[in-house]
Structures are given as C-alpha cells and as structure tokens.
Write a protein that holds these residues in place. Sequence first.
Motif, PDB file in Angstrom:
ATOM      1  N   LEU A 145      41.098 -95.372  -6.805  1.00 57.57           N
ATOM      2  CA  LEU A 145      42.305 -95.180  -5.975  1.00 57.57           C
ATOM      3  C   LEU A 145      42.394 -93.476  -5.597  1.00 57.57           C
ATOM      4  CD1 LEU A 145      44.790 -97.569  -7.086  1.00 57.57           C
ATOM      5  CD2 LEU A 145      43.337 -97.810  -5.087  1.00 57.57           C
ATOM      6  N   PHE A 146      42.062 -92.665  -6.800  1.00 60.86           N
ATOM      7  CA  PHE A 146      42.210 -91.243  -6.415  1.00 60.86           C
ATOM      8  C   PHE A 146      41.026 -90.676  -5.670  1.00 60.86           C
ATOM      9  CE2 PHE A 146      44.362 -92.146 -10.553  1.00 60.86           C
ATOM     10  CZ  PHE A 146      45.473 -91.492 -10.620  1.00 60.86           C
ATOM     11  N   ALA A 147      40.034 -91.405  -5.476  1.00 62.38           N
ATOM     12  CA  ALA A 147      39.016 -91.037  -4.771  1.00 62.38           C
ATOM     13  C   ALA A 147      39.083 -91.243  -3.200  1.00 62.38           C
ATOM     14  CB  ALA A 147      37.595 -91.610  -4.998  1.00 62.38           C
ATOM     15  N   LEU A 148      40.138 -92.232  -2.698  1.00 59.92           N
ATOM     16  CA  LEU A 148      40.317 -92.485  -1.503  1.00 59.92           C
ATOM     17  C   LEU A 148      40.528 -91.565  -0.505  1.00 59.92           C
ATOM     18  CD1 LEU A 148      41.710 -95.977  -1.919  1.00 59.92           C
ATOM     19  CD2 LEU A 148      39.354 -95.377  -1.937  1.00 59.92           C
ATOM     20  N   PRO A 149      41.654 -90.382  -0.943  1.00 62.68           N
ATOM     21  CA  PRO A 149      42.141 -89.500  -0.069  1.00 62.68           C
ATOM     22  C   PRO A 149      40.710 -88.502   0.595  1.00 62.68           C
ATOM     23  CG  PRO A 149      43.711 -89.392  -1.834  1.00 62.68           C
ATOM     24  CD  PRO A 149      42.350 -90.320  -2.208  1.00 62.68           C
ATOM     25  N   LEU A 150      39.729 -88.535  -0.236  1.00 65.86           N
ATOM     26  CA  LEU A 150      38.794 -87.653   0.292  1.00 65.86           C
ATOM     27  C   LEU A 150      37.997 -88.181   1.576  1.00 65.86           C
ATOM     28  CD1 LEU A 150      36.834 -87.224  -3.252  1.00 65.86           C
ATOM     29  CD2 LEU A 150      38.041 -85.566  -1.971  1.00 65.86           C
ATOM     30  N   ALA A 151      38.374 -89.272   2.066  1.00 63.71           N
ATOM     31  CA  ALA A 151      38.077 -89.855   3.473  1.00 63.71           C
ATOM     32  C   ALA A 151      38.619 -88.894   4.492  1.00 63.71           C
ATOM     33  CB  ALA A 151      38.578 -91.301   3.623  1.00 63.71           C
ATOM     34  N   TYR A 152      39.569 -88.070   4.017  1.00 62.59           N
ATOM     35  CA  TYR A 152      40.212 -87.004   5.170  1.00 62.59           C
ATOM     36  C   TYR A 152      39.873 -85.791   4.460  1.00 62.59           C
ATOM     37  CZ  TYR A 152      43.046 -90.213   7.951  1.00 62.59           C
ATOM     38  OH  TYR A 152      43.069 -90.957   8.930  1.00 62.59           O
ATOM     39  N   ALA A 153      38.710 -85.358   3.579  1.00 58.92           N
ATOM     40  CA  ALA A 153      38.373 -84.079   3.154  1.00 58.92           C
ATOM     41  C   ALA A 153      38.006 -83.049   4.287  1.00 58.92           C
ATOM     42  CB  ALA A 153      37.281 -84.238   2.114  1.00 58.92           C
TER      43      ALA A 153
ATOM     44  N   PRO B 221      35.279 -81.799   5.614  1.00 60.99           N
ATOM     45  CA  PRO B 221      34.322 -81.765   6.599  1.00 60.99           C
ATOM     46  C   PRO B 221      34.958 -82.789   7.693  1.00 60.99           C
ATOM     47  CG  PRO B 221      33.312 -82.013   4.520  1.00 60.99           C
ATOM     48  CD  PRO B 221      34.534 -82.107   4.039  1.00 60.99           C
ATOM     49  N   PHE B 222      35.897 -83.707   7.381  1.00 58.29           N
ATOM     50  CA  PHE B 222      36.402 -84.516   8.538  1.00 58.29           C
ATOM     51  C   PHE B 222      37.456 -83.782   9.074  1.00 58.29           C
ATOM     52  CE2 PHE B 222      39.602 -87.743   9.956  1.00 58.29           C
ATOM     53  CZ  PHE B 222      38.596 -88.514  10.789  1.00 58.29           C
ATOM     54  N   GLN B 223      38.138 -82.796   8.423  1.00 56.97           N
ATOM     55  CA  GLN B 223      39.396 -82.066   9.012  1.00 56.97           C
ATOM     56  C   GLN B 223      38.568 -81.014   9.746  1.00 56.97           C
ATOM     57  OE1 GLN B 223      42.483 -82.507   8.678  1.00 56.97           O
ATOM     58  NE2 GLN B 223      42.330 -83.952   6.822  1.00 56.97           N
ATOM     59  N   PHE B 224      37.268 -80.542   9.757  1.00 62.17           N
ATOM     60  CA  PHE B 224      36.634 -79.596  10.489  1.00 62.17           C
ATOM     61  C   PHE B 224      36.353 -80.212  11.623  1.00 62.17           C
ATOM     62  CE2 PHE B 224      36.270 -76.730   6.908  1.00 62.17           C
ATOM     63  CZ  PHE B 224      36.650 -75.576   7.437  1.00 62.17           C
ATOM     64  N   GLY B 225      36.177 -81.434  11.913  1.00 60.69           N
ATOM     65  CA  GLY B 225      35.747 -82.328  12.908  1.00 60.69           C
ATOM     66  C   GLY B 225      34.152 -82.431  12.974  1.00 60.69           C
ATOM     67  N   PHE B 226      33.758 -82.407  11.624  1.00 59.13           N
ATOM     68  CA  PHE B 226      32.183 -82.624  11.459  1.00 59.13           C
ATOM     69  C   PHE B 226      32.092 -84.115  11.513  1.00 59.13           C
ATOM     70  CE2 PHE B 226      31.796 -78.598   8.946  1.00 59.13           C
ATOM     71  CZ  PHE B 226      31.939 -77.832   9.713  1.00 59.13           C
TER      72      PHE B 226
ATOM     73  N   LEU C 228      39.258 -78.140  -0.638  1.00 60.32           N
ATOM     74  CA  LEU C 228      38.871 -79.536  -0.575  1.00 60.32           C
ATOM     75  C   LEU C 228      39.526 -80.326   0.333  1.00 60.32           C
ATOM     76  CD1 LEU C 228      36.108 -81.034  -1.509  1.00 60.32           C
ATOM     77  CD2 LEU C 228      37.623 -82.195  -3.235  1.00 60.32           C
ATOM     78  N   LEU C 229      40.994 -80.358   0.276  1.00 62.61           N
ATOM     79  CA  LEU C 229      41.970 -81.420   1.060  1.00 62.61           C
ATOM     80  C   LEU C 229      42.702 -80.406   1.950  1.00 62.61           C
ATOM     81  CD1 LEU C 229      43.053 -83.806  -1.838  1.00 62.61           C
ATOM     82  CD2 LEU C 229      41.271 -84.461   0.147  1.00 62.61           C
TER      83      LEU C 229
ATOM     84  N   SER D 181      46.529 -80.727  -4.788  1.00 67.14           N
ATOM     85  CA  SER D 181      45.986 -81.915  -4.590  1.00 67.14           C
ATOM     86  C   SER D 181      44.653 -82.009  -5.158  1.00 67.14           C
ATOM     87  CB  SER D 181      46.107 -82.494  -3.367  1.00 67.14           C
ATOM     88  OG  SER D 181      47.391 -82.746  -2.887  1.00 67.14           O
ATOM     89  N   ALA D 182      43.991 -81.002  -4.709  1.00 66.89           N
ATOM     90  CA  ALA D 182      42.520 -80.831  -4.729  1.00 66.89           C
ATOM     91  C   ALA D 182      42.272 -80.501  -6.492  1.00 66.89           C
ATOM     92  CB  ALA D 182      42.046 -79.799  -4.063  1.00 66.89           C
ATOM     93  N   LEU D 183      42.998 -79.711  -7.030  1.00 61.12           N
ATOM     94  CA  LEU D 183      42.875 -79.313  -8.292  1.00 61.12           C
ATOM     95  C   LEU D 183      43.172 -80.735  -9.308  1.00 61.12           C
ATOM     96  CD1 LEU D 183      44.587 -75.740  -8.618  1.00 61.12           C
ATOM     97  CD2 LEU D 183      42.075 -76.760  -8.613  1.00 61.12           C
TER      98      LEU D 183
END
Length: 511
Positions: A126-134, A136-141, A260-261, A272-274
């Motif tokens: 469950l801790f990995a799931l926020p990485l869906a919005y890491a 690269p996605f925020q930059f719009g890649f 990262l986030l 959050s990232a740390l």
Amino acid sequence: MLEESRAGGSLRPRWWQRRSVALLLVALAAVPLLWPAIPPLTDLPGHIGRFTIMAEAGQGPLAQHYHVIWKLIGNLGVDGLVLLLAPLVGLEPATKLIVLAIPMLSVAAMLWLSRAVHGRIPPTTLFALPLAYAAPFQFGFVNFSLAVALVIAALALWLRLARRSPAWVRLVAFVPIAGAIWLCHAFGWALLGLFVAGAELALRRERGQGWWRAAVGAAAMCVPMVLPVLVIMASGGGAAVGATGRWFDFSLKLYWATSLLRERWQLYDVLSALGLFLLVIVAWRSPRLSFAPLLGLPALFGAAAFLLLPAFYAGASYVDMRVLPATLMLCLLAIRVAPGQERFAGHLAAIGASFFILRLATSTIAFLLFAQGQAAALAGIDTLPQGAAVLVLVNEPAADNWHNPRLGHIAGLATARRRVFTNEQWALAGQQLVVPLHPAAAPYDRDPSQLVYPASVKDGTDFDTAIARFDRGAFGYVWTIGFPPGRARAPDLVIVWSDGDDAIYRVVSRR
C-alpha cells in the motif's frame, strides 16, 4: 511468504488482500484527475497541441505552420491512443480519459505484481501506490508514465508465466509486448529489459543455478525483446538525437530523491518521499520484514541505472530521475512481513492505506489549484486570431523553486484551440513527429525558447533579447506569461489584452 489469517480451519485473506479492496484502490487512483478539465501536468498542454497538429496534419491553418513526418518512434503511447479515441469524444476529453487511466493502470499493475511475487498482497504494498503520481507523471511525461505502468504489469506476467509455462512461452509472448512498450516510450522499453533481466536472474538463482550460468541465461531470455525494435528502426524509425550531459551529478540525484513526490507543498512532499525510503531501510534491518529476491534484484538493477545514468540523454530530460520511482516501487513491493506477525501486518496496512488516501486528497487539492492558475493564463487566447503565429515567453521558475505554476507549455492549448503557431512545441528528431515550418523564426521556433528563467539560471531565453530580435515577419503576436503588461518594450508592440501578469501584444509594423 503469504500473509494469512486462520478462521475455522480455513485460510482467509486479510482486508487489504480482498479483491473488492483492490478494485477500490484502483478506482481511488483516478480521484485527483476527475475535476480539472485538463489534467494540470506540466508538459501535458504541449502534448495536446501536438495531438492537434497530428490529428489535422496537412489540413487547415496548422498545415502552414507544422509538418508531420509519419514514422514509428519510441514516444507514441498516449499520442496513438488519443488519436484513436478523439473522433469519438473529442481530442481534449480523449486526452483526459487516457491520462486519467494511467495512475489507475499503475496501481492495478503494482497490486498484480505484488500478488504474483508473494501469493497474496503484503500490507507494505500500500505504501508504493502513491508512486503512481510520482515526479515523472507530475512533469507530464505521460508516454513514459504509461510505459512504466505497462512494464510493471509485464513483469508480473513474466513471473506468472515463469511459474506456469515453459520458457518458450515467455520468449514468444514478450516479442510483441516489448514492441508495444517501445512504441509507448523507448526508455520504458529499456526499463522492461532491465527489470526482466533482474527477475529472470533471481528465478534462476532460486532454481539453484550459479551466478554466471544464471546471468547468461537471463540475458539470453531478454534477447527476443530487442527484435521488434531492430525491425522498427530498420524500417525507418530513427534514433533520438539531442544533447547528453550531467553524468554522476550526485547532488542532483539527491534532489531527485527528495522531490520524488513533488507537487505543491515542499515540506510535506519531502517528508512523504523520505518516509518511503525510511520504510525500505527499516525493512532491511527489521527481523519482522524481509525482501523477496524476485523483486529485490530488479530493484538493485534499477538503483544502479539511477546512479550511472546522466540527467540528459539524446535530448531527453531527467533520464536518471525517471528510473527512481519505478525502482523504489519495486523495493516497496518486494517487502514482506514475517510469519506470525498478523497484528504488525494489520498496523502496517492501516498506515499504508492512510498514507495513500492522504496523498490522493492533497493531490486533488493541488491539481485544482494548478488548474485554476492554468485557466487564468488562458483567459486571453480568444484575442489571438485563428492560425496566427505567436511568440510565447513564460516566466519559468528555477528547478529548485518548489512552487511551479506549470505554465511552461500552456501555449500548447492555444495551438489546440486557436490553431496558432508558437515556439512551445518540441521538435527533436527521433522523439517527435512534428516539424515547425518557420526556419526564419529560429531560434524562437521550438521548445525550450519559450522558457525565461531567473538570472541565476544559465539556461533559458533572455526576455529582452528575444523581444529585440524575434523575426517580425514570422510572428504577428507576442504572448508574455508571468511578466507585467508593458514588460515587452518595443515600439512595434501594442498590448491587445492583459490580465494580472499576463499580456498579449500585436506586432503593428512588421519588418
């Protein structure tokens, strides 16, 4: 190791292992993107402009500004899907639907991979799931983010087939899979090979093979994944061309780790990232937690790539940063709870679910605020005539300025809605199909000439130089974003619209 509870002599999944909960988590991943009409990701408006140019290639006002060279390149994932869906729902709604699906697919892929490795989903997943919005996605890649989601799903499929089918099934199945991921994004395809090689090496070690034999066998299993790319490139798909640099810049890599986030609130995002990195360290040291080698080795390969890759490669930006979220994702998905620690597992699941929901809530607020800022910047685009040529200059914060309003490519929406030419579009050979048709406008005919950084930053366009030297025969309008009206000082520029720190000027005497 399976996380189980016993009741009445039968094994029952814990609450976080139930299918209904998994479906809920996938659905929740879409929440931050539901309200903004355009997902407020930094590069996405530029992508929408490119989609429009491609959809109307050779037609209308855009045909006099851009040419599309149709060929297969490793950067077409979202482009192709939007062009297929746009005739049914419209281009901007199609973009929103495809982009909204990326974090949902990412969460679903993570849950599938976790289950494929552990048998049941550990609470640490469950801790990995926020990485869906890491980042690269925020930059719009978005093409890269789609490719990574498919890589995680493909890795789960590889491990599932390795347990249930002979090796030739994987060899055959992954030829088209690798080709499809390369078309989404070439660097995503590279990650597929890296992670599959690590997982295959772990599988062969698990079966008792020595390191050398296992390494040779793992490499041989990855060879067929190169075939579709060789065929595509031999048929005319060119390699990417552009600058490469900033090797072994470890201060920058540390910045990538802490950001990262990154979204809007620096202290919260950094903590959050740390927290995720701290969980990996605790798992390494705690007797109650351990790592599954099937994902541990791919994660080590990803960490090595992050350390060895430069920040810029063949014109692609932030190459090393793109590896980090996927690598950390594998680290977290590799963690499992030791048998007999049911109470501890329940506490971890509650904390992990709370963390995911908290990140979704703050992402929702951040995206609403970003969307409002983007809408305000777009308020004057109706002033621009259809098909006009517009020099865009954006006041772009330095990279270490956490609050970025995400306006660097906002002019892409003017291309989509007013069919105008701007200097915002990317035009790197091998990475985009779009070519600008105004050579006299150079160097102000493509990205990143629209970005005006603070004086402390070496790169970027100088505002006053651009205003003095831009080609009046190529551009009929100037659009400044983040600069006070009147900041563009030239006798042949007249303000036709302004609002706050944005203004549009018309060139009244063209040379």
